[in-house]
Design a protein around this motif. Structure first.
Motif, PDB file in Angstrom:
ATOM      1  N   ARG A  40      40.884  40.090  37.868  1.00 23.31           N
ATOM      2  CA  ARG A  40      42.049  39.228  38.052  1.00 23.31           C
ATOM      3  C   ARG A  40      43.202  40.000  38.688  1.00 23.31           C
ATOM      4  NH1 ARG A  40      40.049  36.918  32.894  1.00 23.31           N
ATOM      5  NH2 ARG A  40      39.143  34.919  33.485  1.00 23.31           N
ATOM      6  N   LEU A  41      43.313  41.280  38.379  1.00 23.55           N
ATOM      7  CA  LEU A  41      44.337  42.103  39.016  1.00 23.55           C
ATOM      8  C   LEU A  41      43.978  42.416  40.473  1.00 23.55           C
ATOM      9  CD1 LEU A  41      45.183  44.448  36.036  1.00 23.55           C
ATOM     10  CD2 LEU A  41      46.679  42.734  37.075  1.00 23.55           C
ATOM     11  N   VAL A  42      42.689  42.487  40.774  1.00 19.39           N
ATOM     12  CA  VAL A  42      42.269  42.651  42.175  1.00 19.39           C
ATOM     13  C   VAL A  42      42.690  41.430  42.979  1.00 19.39           C
ATOM     14  CG1 VAL A  42      40.240  42.754  43.689  1.00 19.39           C
ATOM     15  CG2 VAL A  42      40.380  44.240  41.712  1.00 19.39           C
ATOM     16  N   LEU A  43      42.654  40.250  42.360  1.00 18.69           N
ATOM     17  CA  LEU A  43      43.111  39.036  43.035  1.00 18.69           C
ATOM     18  C   LEU A  43      44.586  39.117  43.400  1.00 18.69           C
ATOM     19  CD1 LEU A  43      41.344  36.176  41.102  1.00 18.69           C
ATOM     20  CD2 LEU A  43      41.106  36.743  43.514  1.00 18.69           C
ATOM     21  N   GLN A  44      45.345  39.939  42.702  1.00 15.58           N
ATOM     22  CA  GLN A  44      46.767  40.108  42.993  1.00 15.58           C
ATOM     23  C   GLN A  44      46.995  41.211  44.022  1.00 15.58           C
ATOM     24  OE1 GLN A  44      48.631  40.861  39.238  1.00 15.58           O
ATOM     25  NE2 GLN A  44      48.028  38.904  38.375  1.00 15.58           N
ATOM     26  N   ASN A  45      45.926  41.608  44.711  1.00 18.09           N
ATOM     27  CA  ASN A  45      45.975  42.640  45.761  1.00 18.09           C
ATOM     28  C   ASN A  45      46.441  43.986  45.230  1.00 18.09           C
ATOM     29  OD1 ASN A  45      45.107  40.892  47.791  1.00 18.09           O
ATOM     30  ND2 ASN A  45      47.181  40.144  48.113  1.00 18.09           N
ATOM     31  N   ARG A  46      46.016  44.344  44.037  1.00 19.81           N
ATOM     32  CA  ARG A  46      46.375  45.636  43.470  1.00 19.81           C
ATOM     33  C   ARG A  46      45.227  46.610  43.671  1.00 19.81           C
ATOM     34  NH1 ARG A  46      50.458  45.160  38.716  1.00 19.81           N
ATOM     35  NH2 ARG A  46      51.433  43.186  39.239  1.00 19.81           N
ATOM     36  N   ASN A  47      45.567  47.870  43.932  1.00 18.10           N
ATOM     37  CA  ASN A  47      44.532  48.889  44.078  1.00 18.10           C
ATOM     38  C   ASN A  47      44.224  49.504  42.714  1.00 18.10           C
ATOM     39  OD1 ASN A  47      46.495  50.852  43.523  1.00 18.10           O
ATOM     40  ND2 ASN A  47      46.923  51.185  45.684  1.00 18.10           N
ATOM     41  N   SER A  48      43.299  50.454  42.680  1.00 18.30           N
ATOM     42  CA  SER A  48      42.835  51.010  41.413  1.00 18.30           C
ATOM     43  C   SER A  48      43.935  51.730  40.652  1.00 18.30           C
ATOM     44  CB  SER A  48      41.677  51.977  41.665  1.00 18.30           C
ATOM     45  OG  SER A  48      40.574  51.280  42.175  1.00 18.30           O
ATOM     46  N   LYS A  49      44.798  52.449  41.369  1.00 18.24           N
ATOM     47  CA  LYS A  49      45.876  53.173  40.685  1.00 18.24           C
ATOM     48  C   LYS A  49      46.881  52.216  40.069  1.00 18.24           C
ATOM     49  CE  LYS A  49      45.526  57.530  43.091  1.00 18.24           C
ATOM     50  NZ  LYS A  49      46.191  58.576  43.848  1.00 18.24           N
ATOM     51  N   GLU A  50      47.186  51.124  40.758  1.00 14.20           N
ATOM     52  CA  GLU A  50      48.115  50.145  40.204  1.00 14.20           C
ATOM     53  C   GLU A  50      47.502  49.443  38.998  1.00 14.20           C
ATOM     54  OE1 GLU A  50      50.482  48.972  44.312  1.00 14.20           O
ATOM     55  OE2 GLU A  50      48.770  47.768  43.675  1.00 14.20           O
ATOM     56  N   GLY A  74      26.311  40.692  41.653  1.00 17.69           N
ATOM     57  CA  GLY A  74      25.455  40.737  42.829  1.00 17.69           C
ATOM     58  C   GLY A  74      26.220  40.665  44.133  1.00 17.69           C
ATOM     59  N   VAL A  75      27.414  41.242  44.171  1.00 17.89           N
ATOM     60  CA  VAL A  75      28.220  41.268  45.390  1.00 17.89           C
ATOM     61  C   VAL A  75      28.455  42.714  45.791  1.00 17.89           C
ATOM     62  CG1 VAL A  75      29.347  39.059  44.950  1.00 17.89           C
ATOM     63  CG2 VAL A  75      30.368  41.147  44.080  1.00 17.89           C
ATOM     64  N   SER A  76      28.941  42.908  47.020  1.00 17.62           N
ATOM     65  CA  SER A  76      29.075  44.270  47.516  1.00 17.62           C
ATOM     66  C   SER A  76      30.485  44.838  47.386  1.00 17.62           C
ATOM     67  CB  SER A  76      28.631  44.343  48.978  1.00 17.62           C
ATOM     68  OG  SER A  76      29.408  43.453  49.747  1.00 17.62           O
ATOM     69  N   THR A  77      31.508  43.994  47.312  1.00 16.87           N
ATOM     70  CA  THR A  77      32.874  44.509  47.217  1.00 16.87           C
ATOM     71  C   THR A  77      33.600  43.893  46.031  1.00 16.87           C
ATOM     72  OG1 THR A  77      33.864  42.796  48.602  1.00 16.87           O
ATOM     73  CG2 THR A  77      32.997  44.746  49.737  1.00 16.87           C
ATOM     74  N   ARG A  78      34.659  44.564  45.628  1.00 17.26           N
ATOM     75  CA  ARG A  78      35.463  44.062  44.512  1.00 17.26           C
ATOM     76  C   ARG A  78      36.167  42.768  44.879  1.00 17.26           C
ATOM     77  NH1 ARG A  78      39.901  48.549  43.399  1.00 17.26           N
ATOM     78  NH2 ARG A  78      38.051  49.818  43.335  1.00 17.26           N
ATOM     79  N   PHE A  79      36.490  42.602  46.158  1.00 10.93           N
ATOM     80  CA  PHE A  79      37.173  41.387  46.594  1.00 10.93           C
ATOM     81  C   PHE A  79      36.237  40.177  46.527  1.00 10.93           C
ATOM     82  CE2 PHE A  79      39.110  44.996  48.792  1.00 10.93           C
ATOM     83  CZ  PHE A  79      40.353  44.962  48.192  1.00 10.93           C
ATOM     84  N   ASP A  80      34.957  40.382  46.875  1.00  5.80           N
ATOM     85  CA  ASP A  80      33.981  39.295  46.732  1.00  5.80           C
ATOM     86  C   ASP A  80      33.815  38.922  45.267  1.00  5.80           C
ATOM     87  OD1 ASP A  80      33.580  39.257  49.454  1.00  5.80           O
ATOM     88  OD2 ASP A  80      31.780  40.529  49.390  1.00  5.80           O
ATOM     89  N   ALA A  81      33.778  39.919  44.391  1.00  6.78           N
ATOM     90  CA  ALA A  81      33.650  39.648  42.958  1.00  6.78           C
ATOM     91  C   ALA A  81      34.881  38.905  42.445  1.00  6.78           C
ATOM     92  CB  ALA A  81      33.463  40.963  42.201  1.00  6.78           C
ATOM     93  N   ALA A  82      36.063  39.307  42.916  1.00  4.07           N
ATOM     94  CA  ALA A  82      37.290  38.637  42.480  1.00  4.07           C
ATOM     95  C   ALA A  82      37.330  37.202  42.978  1.00  4.07           C
ATOM     96  CB  ALA A  82      38.502  39.417  42.977  1.00  4.07           C
ATOM     97  N   ARG A  83      36.878  36.969  44.225  1.00  4.57           N
ATOM     98  CA  ARG A  83      36.837  35.596  44.741  1.00  4.57           C
ATOM     99  C   ARG A  83      35.846  34.745  43.958  1.00  4.57           C
ATOM    100  NH1 ARG A  83      35.524  37.207  50.032  1.00  4.57           N
ATOM    101  NH2 ARG A  83      37.080  38.773  50.408  1.00  4.57           N
ATOM    102  N   LEU A  84      34.725  35.329  43.579  1.00  5.46           N
ATOM    103  CA  LEU A  84      33.745  34.601  42.778  1.00  5.46           C
ATOM    104  C   LEU A  84      34.331  34.233  41.422  1.00  5.46           C
ATOM    105  CD1 LEU A  84      30.787  33.648  42.894  1.00  5.46           C
ATOM    106  CD2 LEU A  84      30.150  35.804  41.856  1.00  5.46           C
ATOM    107  N   LEU A  85      35.070  35.159  40.816  1.00  6.81           N
ATOM    108  CA  LEU A  85      35.718  34.876  39.535  1.00  6.81           C
ATOM    109  C   LEU A  85      36.804  33.819  39.709  1.00  6.81           C
ATOM    110  CD1 LEU A  85      36.126  35.518  36.524  1.00  6.81           C
ATOM    111  CD2 LEU A  85      37.745  37.289  37.233  1.00  6.81           C
TER     112      LEU A  85
END
Length: 163
Positions: A40-50, A74-85
Motif C-alpha cells: 500500500r505504501l508502494v502505491l503512494q510512490n514511496r521507495n524502500s528507504k521511505e 506471481g508478478v515481476s515488479t513491486r508496482f505490478d503487485a501494488a496494482r494487483l492489490l
C-alpha cells in the motif's frame, strides 16, 4: 515480425495483473499484514528507504518482504503487485510522492550498542558508532588503571608485597 514480439510479450504479462478475481484473491489472502502495508505504501510512490522510515524497519527488510510478495502474487515488479492489490482493494488512489525525505535519526541519547528487543544490533548510525568507539577507547584504559591501582592498594593493606 518485430511488431508481433512486443505484442506477445505484452499479452503474457497482462493476465497476471488483470486477473483480480478468484485466483488473485486467493494469492492476496496468502500475503502477510506487513507485506500488504508495504504494498500500500508502494502505491503512494514511496521507495524502500521511505517505507522503512515510516514502518520502523530496515530498507533491506522492506525489499525482502516485497520480493516475497511478488513471488506469492506471481508478478515481476513491486508496482505490478501494488496494482494487483489496489484492484483487489477496490481501487486505492495513489498519493503524490512525499516532498521531504525522512529525517535522520537523532544521535543523542545514545542507544546501547547491544541487541535489544526493540532494535537489531546493526541499527546504529555511523555517528553513534563513532561516539561509542570514542567512549570505549577512553573508558577501557581508565578502568584497567583503576582496577590495577585497587589491586595494589589491597595488597599493601593486607601487608603483601606488590609485584
Amino acid at each position: 515480425m518485430l511488431t508481433n514480439e512486443p505484442a506477445s510479450r505484452h499479452v503474457e504479462q497482462t493476465p497476471a495483473i488483470a486477473t483480480s478475481d478468484g485466483s488473485a484473491s486467493d494469492r492476496i489472502a496468502l500475503l502477510t499484514d506487513r507485506q500488504l502495508s508495504y504494498l500500500r505504501l508502494v502505491l503512494q510512490n514511496r521507495n524502500s528507504k521511505e517505507i522503512a522510515a515510516v514502518t520502523g524497519s530496515s530498507h533491506r527488510a522492506v525489499d525482502k518482504q516485497l520480493l516475497k510478495a511478488n513471488n506469492v502474487l506471481g508478478v515481476s515488479t513491486r508496482f505490478d503487485a501494488a496494482r494487483l492489490l489496489a484492484d483487489y482493494d477496490g481501487g486505492v488512489e495513489p498519493l503524490p510522492p512525499a516532498n521531504d525525505l525522512p529525517s535522520a535519526p537523532p544521535t543523542f541519547p545514545l542507544p546501547l550498542p547491544l541487541p535489544t528487543a526493540g532494535a537489531a544490533a546493526n541499527m546504529l548510525t555511523w555517528k553513534q558508532v563513532a561516539f561509542w568507539t570514542a567512549i570505549i577507547s577512553i573508558v577501557t584504559p581508565l578502568g584497567l588503571t583503576a582496577a590495577g591501582m585497587a589491586i595494589v592498594t589491597l595488597l599493601l593493606v593486607l601487608g603483601l608485597k606488590p609485584l
